[in-house]
Design a protein around this motif. Sequence first.
Motif, PDB file in Angstrom:
ATOM      1  N   UNK A 115       0.815  -1.205   0.000  1.00 27.29           N
ATOM      2  CA  UNK A 115       0.000   0.000   0.000  1.00 27.29           C
ATOM      3  C   UNK A 115       0.852   1.260   0.000  1.00 27.29           C
ATOM      4  N   UNK A 116       1.929   1.274   0.786  1.00 32.11           N
ATOM      5  CA  UNK A 116       2.811   2.445   0.848  1.00 32.11           C
ATOM      6  C   UNK A 116       3.512   2.686  -0.485  1.00 32.11           C
ATOM      7  N   UNK A 120       3.502   5.978  -2.965  1.00 32.73           N
ATOM      8  CA  UNK A 120       4.719   6.634  -3.436  1.00 32.73           C
ATOM      9  C   UNK A 120       4.700   6.764  -4.956  1.00 32.73           C
ATOM     10  N   UNK A 121       4.262   5.719  -5.641  1.00 30.82           N
ATOM     11  CA  UNK A 121       4.166   5.786  -7.101  1.00 30.82           C
ATOM     12  C   UNK A 121       3.146   6.845  -7.545  1.00 30.82           C
ATOM     13  N   UNK A 122       2.083   7.002  -6.785  1.00 30.44           N
ATOM     14  CA  UNK A 122       1.032   7.958  -7.157  1.00 30.44           C
ATOM     15  C   UNK A 122       1.450   9.399  -6.866  1.00 30.44           C
ATOM     16  N   UNK A 128       9.405  10.756   1.367  1.00 35.54           N
ATOM     17  CA  UNK A 128       8.215  10.177   1.985  1.00 35.54           C
ATOM     18  C   UNK A 128       8.544   9.887   3.448  1.00 35.54           C
ATOM     19  N   UNK A 129       7.584  10.138   4.340  1.00 37.74           N
ATOM     20  CA  UNK A 129       7.849  10.165   5.778  1.00 37.74           C
ATOM     21  C   UNK A 129       7.149   9.020   6.503  1.00 37.74           C
ATOM     22  N   UNK A 140      11.041  -1.774   5.889  1.00 42.00           N
ATOM     23  CA  UNK A 140      10.769  -2.542   4.681  1.00 42.00           C
ATOM     24  C   UNK A 140      10.388  -1.643   3.514  1.00 42.00           C
ATOM     25  N   UNK A 141       9.691  -0.549   3.780  1.00 47.35           N
ATOM     26  CA  UNK A 141       9.402   0.412   2.706  1.00 47.35           C
ATOM     27  C   UNK A 141      10.705   1.030   2.202  1.00 47.35           C
TER      28      UNK A 141
END
Length: 282
Positions: A115-116, A120-122, A128-129, A140-141
């Motif tokens: 989901x994260x 990020x792609x969108x 990104x925080x 992991x993100x």
Amino acid sequence: MFITDLVRRGKSIGAVPTMGALHAGHAELIRRAAIENDVAIVTVYPNKIQFKPGVNYDFNLEEDIAFALRAGASAVISSNDTEMFPSGYRTFVSQGDYQIRLDGPHGFLKEAVTGCIRWICYTRPTRSYFGLKDIGQALLVRRAVADLLLDCEVRLVPTVRSKNGVPISSRLRRFNHSELDELSCLYTALNHLRKEIARGASCVKDLIESARSLITLRQFELEFLRIVGADSFEDQDKIELPFIIIGAVRAHGLRVFDNIFVPDRATLLDGPPDVWVDLPER
């Protein structure tokens, strides 16, 4: 499109992905995104793929929008299940068995990371925080962004804690002050472990045993207390940097996690740079 125009004009974007029910922890993420970028975008979407079937996530979109704007957001973007995961969706971020090493086989880290990455792609952020309260998701993100060559810096933000040590969390918002005070013993045990390791203790088994004696729970149940490698999420026998001290308690049918991330010797000696706030009023 709003985001396309920002990118075309060379504006830096700070993105804060959330599931809603915003609180002081999110405010710290938003504040940093606003300071470090031209535009701070907050996304609000309860990521349905990381919930068990039938679970409803309680949040109020209008309240979250107002909260995000007060905290410094330039814009708030919301979505729904049909847009985010339409019928036939089948692409997930796979990282081997890492997602079950920290939370166990019933965790949903793979779904959370997926989901994260979609957000990020969108939003196409410069940065990104992610809060270190959710240490597994954050690390992991960051790994997924590096592995997938995404042009985004993942910023890890210190945990926001109430002054009794309990991390601010949306899953704790229904707990009363007495329950939160009881849960504070988990942080006390985690910080005890950090201090003992800083003094030179290295046998994990002995360390865990000493910390367990500091955890006194009446209404809740301790699930585990662990020291794991920050790169592997595997239990350590002897202490090696970087590592994570992590514990979980079961309360009201929920698993409540807390952790201390120790990436370097300075953090080991001085403690993490947590942000401390007053308990919310009830």
